[in-house]
Design a protein around this motif. Structure first.
Motif, PDB file in Angstrom:
ATOM      1  N   GLN A 186      70.935  63.368  44.666  1.00  0.00           N
ATOM      2  CA  GLN A 186      70.230  63.998  43.557  1.00  0.00           C
ATOM      3  C   GLN A 186      69.043  64.821  44.043  1.00  0.00           C
ATOM      4  OE1 GLN A 186      70.970  63.759  40.117  1.00  0.00           O
ATOM      5  NE2 GLN A 186      72.903  62.898  40.829  1.00  0.00           N
ATOM      6  N   VAL A 218      65.530  62.546  38.795  1.00  0.00           N
ATOM      7  CA  VAL A 218      66.702  61.780  39.216  1.00  0.00           C
ATOM      8  C   VAL A 218      66.703  60.403  38.555  1.00  0.00           C
ATOM      9  CG1 VAL A 218      66.733  62.985  41.427  1.00  0.00           C
ATOM     10  CG2 VAL A 218      65.591  60.782  41.273  1.00  0.00           C
ATOM     11  N   SER A 221      70.018  58.817  36.823  1.00  0.00           N
ATOM     12  CA  SER A 221      70.998  58.212  37.739  1.00  0.00           C
ATOM     13  C   SER A 221      70.514  56.863  38.243  1.00  0.00           C
ATOM     14  CB  SER A 221      71.245  59.149  38.928  1.00  0.00           C
ATOM     15  OG  SER A 221      71.778  60.381  38.496  1.00  0.00           O
TER      16      SER A 221
END
Length: 304
Positions: A186, A218, A221
């Motif tokens: 990411q 990020v 995620s």
């Protein structure tokens, strides 16, 4: 000239980022509320957390002492007196399952906290810095991923010894590579963004850029993986307990209860069934919640 333009545009970009982030979280929560399995799972997890907290703060509310042995009452089947029956030492299984939620949730949360902290730091450094540092970190992570996590956890437990604290360290350590690889991938894309370039131009340090600009982007995620990671940690803790490498007796831990009950699977199947159901329901709840959060963060899913 470029620096002056970047300095003037930086506050505007930060404001736009904040508004975009707020809108994202509102959309995610709205989408998550439409996902019935995820909301039911959230309710189950909340109930388990409340049970763990209440039984820790006020264990006297339980109808039986989960550690009190009564050999004359061993292997009683489920009844009005003992909802889940009793084990080989006459202890009430229902009370032990409730107490066991403390250990399972503690292992799940703390081990994920360890792996999350270290994995995110390593992944962010590897992705942002690149070069030799990236190569060294990721090759170490690859070597760890080459070994099945449960085998690596067993090796750590063999070296560290038994105990809840050792299990947390072992499970947390073996999960580090998963977070490191996700965050690195990411960060590699986020660090090419215009707002990161603007932050570099105005003189922000690498640490400030990573924590203020890179990691917040990020975070979706990370949240999804952490939610699924808790279920994996609970399952690993149960596996270690089943093998006799987890907590020390007479602590009530679902995997240990399952392992001890397997010797009486035909004479007293309830000694295995209820701890097994507790593990199954908890792991399934975290998995469904993680899937729901992942779908909520996916714009394609929100637009369907």
């Amino acid at each position: 000239m470029a620096a002056a333009v970047a300095q003037n545009s930086a506050p505007v970009q930060k404001k736009q980022e904040a508004e975009k982030t707020e809108s994202l979280w509102k959309d995610v929560w709205y989408s998550l509320r439409q996902n019935i399995p995820a909301m039911v799972s959230l309710g189950v997890i909340t109930l388990l957390a409340l049970v763990a907290i209440v039984t820790f703060v006020a264990p006297q509310i339980l109808p039986y002492d989960p550690y009190q042995q009564d050999l004359s009452a061993s292997f009683q089947g489920p009844s009005a007196a003992h909802w889940f029956g009793t084990d080989q030492q006459g202890r009430d299984i229902f009370c032990r399952v409730l107490i066991g939620s403390q250990i399972s949730l503690t292992v799940g949360l703390l081990s994920v906290a360890i792996s999350l902290t270290i994995g995110v730091a390593l992944g962010a450094l590897a992705g942002y810095k690149g070069g030799v540092l990236d190569t060294v970190i990721m090759r170490v992570m690859d070597m760890m991923l080459a070994i099945p996590s449960i085998l690596l956890a067993i090796a750590f437990m063999a070296a560290l010894g038994r105990g809840i604290d050792k299990a947390i360290i072992a499970i947390g350590f073996v999960s580090i590579p998963e977070y490191a690889r996700i965050v690195r991938s990411q960060v590699l894309s986020v660090k090419q963004s215009d707002y990161v370039a603007a932050a570099r131009v105005i003189g922000d340090s690498d640490a400030l850029i990573i924590f203020r600009h890179v990691l917040p982007n990020v975070m979706p995620s990370i949240i999804v993986r952490a939610t699924l990671g808790i279920s994996s940690a609970i399952l690993d803790a149960a596996a270690l307990g089943f093998l006799g490498l987890g907590v020390q007796p007479p602590a009530a831990e679902w995997g240990d209860m399952l392992g001890r009950g397997r010797n009486y699977i035909f004479a007293a199947p309830h000694a295995m069934i209820f701890p097994g159901l507790a593990i199954t329901v908890t792991v399934l709840a975290f998995n469904l919640l993680g899937d729901g959060i992942r779908d909520a963060f996916d714009p394609k899913s929100r637009n369907r």
